[in-house]
Design an enzyme around this catalytic site. Structure first.
Site, mmCIF file in Angstrom:
data_model
loop_
_atom_site.group_PDB
_atom_site.id
_atom_site.type_symbol
_atom_site.label_atom_id
_atom_site.label_comp_id
_atom_site.label_asym_id
_atom_site.label_seq_id
_atom_site.Cartn_x
_atom_site.Cartn_y
_atom_site.Cartn_z
ATOM 1 N N GLU A 54 -6.998 -5.942 7.840
ATOM 2 C CA GLU A 54 -5.602 -6.209 8.182
ATOM 3 C C GLU A 54 -4.854 -4.899 8.383
ATOM 4 O O GLU A 54 -5.138 -3.902 7.722
ATOM 5 C CB GLU A 54 -4.976 -7.006 7.041
ATOM 6 C CG GLU A 54 -3.574 -7.481 7.254
ATOM 7 C CD GLU A 54 -3.124 -8.396 6.125
ATOM 8 O OE1 GLU A 54 -1.906 -8.513 5.921
ATOM 9 O OE2 GLU A 54 -3.988 -8.979 5.435
ATOM 10 N N GLU A 114 5.675 -4.821 7.632
ATOM 11 C CA GLU A 114 6.393 -5.891 6.947
ATOM 12 C C GLU A 114 7.779 -5.398 6.531
ATOM 13 O O GLU A 114 7.890 -4.407 5.813
ATOM 14 C CB GLU A 114 5.618 -6.358 5.709
ATOM 15 C CG GLU A 114 4.276 -7.001 6.048
ATOM 16 C CD GLU A 114 3.450 -7.291 4.812
ATOM 17 O OE1 GLU A 114 3.237 -8.478 4.500
ATOM 18 O OE2 GLU A 114 3.021 -6.316 4.145
#
EC number: 3.2.1.-
Length: 267
Positions: free
Chosen positions: A140, A144
């Site tokens: 990943e 964010e």
């Protein structure tokens, strides 16, 4: 990795990790086939369902206080909008939006221009992910913006489910107050993160760079439990919205695809 972050990863950040294989879009599982996703620019004049899969009808676990709903994914005024709204949906009292690519993409440049949602306890995310439901390790790469502090964005990456690579970078003026450009350049021996064209993180340790081709995601979700990481959830009474104007992937060695692309400026 923070305690809250670790707790969240146990249950899975993104929907694909918890979906059954039968619920996933039916695409091939071979990495060789999946890692050849071609370069593209999507300005979201429409939602291209040959490129994007809309998450719908499930949540990621106890930490997530909303259910993914296709009703919270729309095109408006030439932008993709992901919503978060108080509306009983599935097992949750709130509904939220997420899209993911049908194909996987490997090394290259990933760019997005978007405005994040406003609200403590919300997470506006642009990231790539692959995991066990795709018969691959959990890799990943993340941007964010956490609603408790929209003046910064957290970058991070996971390699075979191991994270702990978080870094916070400033977003001048607030990520929810205007559109900003987020990009990462993923190479075999280097991973670089950029905010509005400025390098904010460079990773050169091979053990901290993912190797598996991944899908591209945008998501907006909330939590009642991860307050230490995302802030105490406090719904304003009005829907929250994440707006995305553009996303692009440029394969290694290809010319820049649009004038504002960071690939036009990098060596």
């Amino acid at each position: 990795m923070t305690t809250s972050k670790s707790h969240m990863r146990v249950f899975g950040l993104v929907s694909i990790a918890l979906m059954s294989a039968s619920a996933l879009p039916q695409v091939g599982l071979a990495q060789d086939a999946q890692s050849t996703g071609a370069s593209f620019v999507d300005n979201f004049q429409r939602l291209d369902t040959s490129r994007w899969y809309i998450s719908d009808g499930w949540n990621n676990g106890a930490h997530q206080n909303c259910t993914w709903s296709r009703k919270q994914v729309s095109i408006k005024d030439g932008m993709l909008e992901l919503g978060f709204v108080h509306a009983k949906t599935g097992e949750r009292d709130y509904a939220c939006g997420e899209i993911q690519t049908m194909k996987r993409y490997g090394y290259g440049t990933y760019e997005a221009r978007y405005r994040t949602a406003t609200g403590s306890g919300l997470n506006s995310a642009f990231f790539t992910y692959i995991g066990p439901a795709d018969k691959k390790p959990h890799d990943e790469i993340d941007f964010e913006v956490l609603g408790k502090n929209v003046g910064q964005v957290q970058v991070n990456q996971y390699i075979s489910a191991k994270g702990g690579n978080e870094k916070l970078a400033p977003v001048a003026g607030g990520a929810d107050q205007g559109f900003n450009d987020y990009a990462f350049v993923w190479e075999k021996d280097r991973l670089r993160y950029f905010v509005n064209g400025k390098l904010v993180q460079e990773v050169t340790d091979p053990s901290k760079i993912p190797t598996n081709a991944q899908k591209i995601f945008f998501s907006l979700w909330g939590t009642d439990t991860l307050s230490g990481w995302m802030g105490k959830f406090a719904y304003s009474g009005e829907p929250a919205t994440m707006q995305i104007k553009r996303v692009a992937f440029t394969a290694p060695g290809e010319k820049c695809l649009f004038p504002e692309s960071i690939t036009c400026k990098l060596d």
